[in-house]
Scaffold this active site. Structure first.
Site, PDB file in Angstrom:
ATOM      1  N   ALA A 149      40.489 -12.014  25.459  1.00 52.97           N
ATOM      2  CA  ALA A 149      40.580 -12.933  26.596  1.00 52.97           C
ATOM      3  C   ALA A 149      39.643 -12.492  27.695  1.00 52.97           C
ATOM      4  O   ALA A 149      38.959 -11.481  27.584  1.00 52.97           O
ATOM      5  CB  ALA A 149      42.012 -13.010  27.114  1.00 52.97           C
ATOM      6  N   THR A 151      49.553 -15.532  27.896  1.00 46.92           N
ATOM      7  CA  THR A 151      50.437 -14.397  27.668  1.00 46.92           C
ATOM      8  C   THR A 151      50.756 -13.704  28.978  1.00 46.92           C
ATOM      9  O   THR A 151      49.852 -13.267  29.691  1.00 46.92           O
ATOM     10  CB  THR A 151      49.802 -13.384  26.698  1.00 46.92           C
ATOM     11  N   LEU A 199      44.108  -8.977  20.788  1.00 46.97           N
ATOM     12  CA  LEU A 199      43.990  -9.973  21.840  1.00 46.97           C
ATOM     13  C   LEU A 199      42.560 -10.011  22.360  1.00 46.97           C
ATOM     14  O   LEU A 199      41.939  -8.988  22.589  1.00 46.97           O
ATOM     15  CB  LEU A 199      44.932  -9.631  23.000  1.00 46.97           C
ATOM     16  N   SER A 255      38.362 -11.069  31.324  1.00 47.71           N
ATOM     17  CA  SER A 255      38.743  -9.914  32.127  1.00 47.71           C
ATOM     18  C   SER A 255      39.293 -10.367  33.463  1.00 47.71           C
ATOM     19  O   SER A 255      39.094 -11.490  33.890  1.00 47.71           O
ATOM     20  CB  SER A 255      37.530  -9.006  32.357  1.00 47.71           C
ATOM     21  N   LYS A 279      40.647  -5.992  39.238  1.00 48.86           N
ATOM     22  CA  LYS A 279      41.745  -5.087  39.545  1.00 48.86           C
ATOM     23  C   LYS A 279      41.886  -4.911  41.057  1.00 48.86           C
ATOM     24  O   LYS A 279      40.933  -4.609  41.742  1.00 48.86           O
ATOM     25  CB  LYS A 279      41.493  -3.731  38.885  1.00 48.86           C
TER      26      LYS A 279
END
Length: 433
Positions: free
Chosen positions: A60, A173, A58, A62, A65
């Site tokens: 993508a 996803t 995968l 970032s 957090k």
């Protein structure tokens, strides 16, 4: 511990929440036709410069957090530890990055998504990867946008966890916690009906989850055993919020084409478009009795008329006296004849009679007239649950029932998976089953 899902847009760089995961696998979460009203939150252009999603590699953008207060659930530590030892994982890998997850196997496929069993390279935990293909012209399906938007705001022990979102040029996803099974698979492994004690624990959790989302002004609208996920301990979680809707109190106008036919209430079958939380209560009542009986209440029908006839055989044909306004619903037929008389539920479904208060609770959930149905919060304090520890009513929303001492499943009366576990020396792994 985690990240918050961006409530405004799904795009590279959005903040996606992550929490420690638990439980095991489930079948594909399917989309069904629904209304095409505007998205709950703003969606940016579907395309991006990032590479398309590939289950084993995968790539993508970032994600930032953020902290989360949601506690860890219980996953299958035996299987998870084996995977941890065989795959590389690094805490330095970012959330929201495609390279942070590895695909292990395909679990299922729906109309707009494929679900894979996967593992997080960030922490070595099992995950379920729901891969949604984006149409070049239409972009992300509204059901996917709706599901992400609602799950972002639902934080409860009986709601499936959305760990992360990976957005690429061709796919979106969703990274969910990985649950052991779903209720449909569990019942197929234990045919003939579940242990009454386990039914009580499953039902309490289902109602607990419904009471929470209804308090948050959300309707699930697609309750069925396949959408109720189970951990190896027996934790039950509501999943597949693709048809879920934020609701108005007490009711709002929606599409009547909601809920899988077998679990669709008579008001929706008759074409009602104004409904509230009682829509979910009917489905929960059907699942309640199905757990006792081992088979669906109203199965084997292919159209709305047949479904209504099966319901009338038990509840009786409604009239204006028993259901004010029923004759004005689009699919109402005044020529239904002869009108069946209502039957006792335990006569139709005999296993209800062996459990004190079970029939009374079921009958309050399966009322034809929607306003007569009990609410999820009222059902939780029904006498049927009086044998459960009182501490269950003091649990925080994020706390599992199984955190209370002595709360656990009992062995089922029929277990088709027992021989498999014995052959593979797994008798001690899932002690609850």
């Amino acid at each position: 511990m985690g990240q918050e899902l961006c409530a405004k847009r799904l795009q590279p760089g959005c903040s996606c929440y992550h929490r420690s995961e638990g439980g095991e696998a489930h079948s594909c979460q399917r989309s069904q036709p629904g209304s095409t009203e505007p998205a709950v939150f703003e969606l940016t252009e579907a395309s991006s410069s990032t590479a398309s999603f590939h289950p084993r590699g995968l790539e993508a953008a970032s994600a930032q957090k953020l902290k989360s207060k949601r506690p860890r659930s219980n996953s299958d530590s035996f299987q998870e530890e084996n995977l941890r030892q065989g795959l590389p994982w690094k805490k330095s890998l970012p959330f929201g990055a495609a390279s942070s997850y590895l695909n292990l196997e395909k679990l299922g496929e729906g109309s707009y998504a494929k679900v894979y069993k996967g593992i997080s390279r960030i922490n070595g935990q099992l995950v379920a990867l729901k891969v949604i293909s984006m149409n070049a012209e239409e972009g992300v399906p509204f059901t996917a946008i709706r599901e992400a938007s609602l799950l972002k705001g639902l934080k409860h022990a009986n709601i499936v966890l959305l760990h992360d979102i990976v957005h690429t040029k061709e796919t979106l996803t969703f990274v969910f916690e990985y649950m052991h099974t779903d209720l449909a698979q569990y019942m197929s492994q234990h045919p003939g009906g579940l242990h009454p004690h386990n039914v009580r624990l499953f039902m309490f959790q289902l109602l607990r989850g419904l009471a929470y989302i209804h308090h948050q002004r959300v309707l699930h609208r697609d309750l069925k055993p396949q959408n109720l996920l189970l951990s190896h301990l027996g934790e039950l979680k509501l999943a597949d919020f693709g048809l879920a809707r934020a609701k108005s109190i007490p009711s709002q106008t929606y599409s009547s084409e909601v809920v899988t036919l077998w679990y669709r209430p008579p008001d929706a079958l008759l074409g009602a478009t104004e409904y509230s939380s009682e829509l979910d209560i009917w489905g929960a009542g059907c699942i309640f009795i199905e757990m006792f009986q081992g088979q669906p209440l109203f199965p084997g029908v292919s159209n709305i008329l047949e479904q209504l006839e099966k319901i009338w055989e038990v509840l009786g044909v409604p009239t204006e006296d028993t259901w004010p306004g029923v004759s004005k619903l689009p699919n109402y037929n005044p020529e239904w004849f002869p009108p069946p008389k209502p039957q006792s539920l335990q006569i139709v479904w005999d296993r209800l009679g062996g459990v004190p208060e079970a029939e009374d609770l079921a009958s309050q959930m399966l009322k034809g007239f929607p306003r007569d149905r009990v609410s999820a919060q009222e059902a939780l304090v029904h006498d049927y649950f009086s044998v459960l520890p009182s501490q269950l009513y003091q649990l925080p929303d994020e706390e599992s029932l199984f955190a209370v001492s002595g709360v656990k499943l009992k062995p089922e009366m029929c277990d088709l998976s027992a021989s498999y576990r014995k052959r593979h020396h797994l008798v001690g792994v899932n002690k609850c089953w």
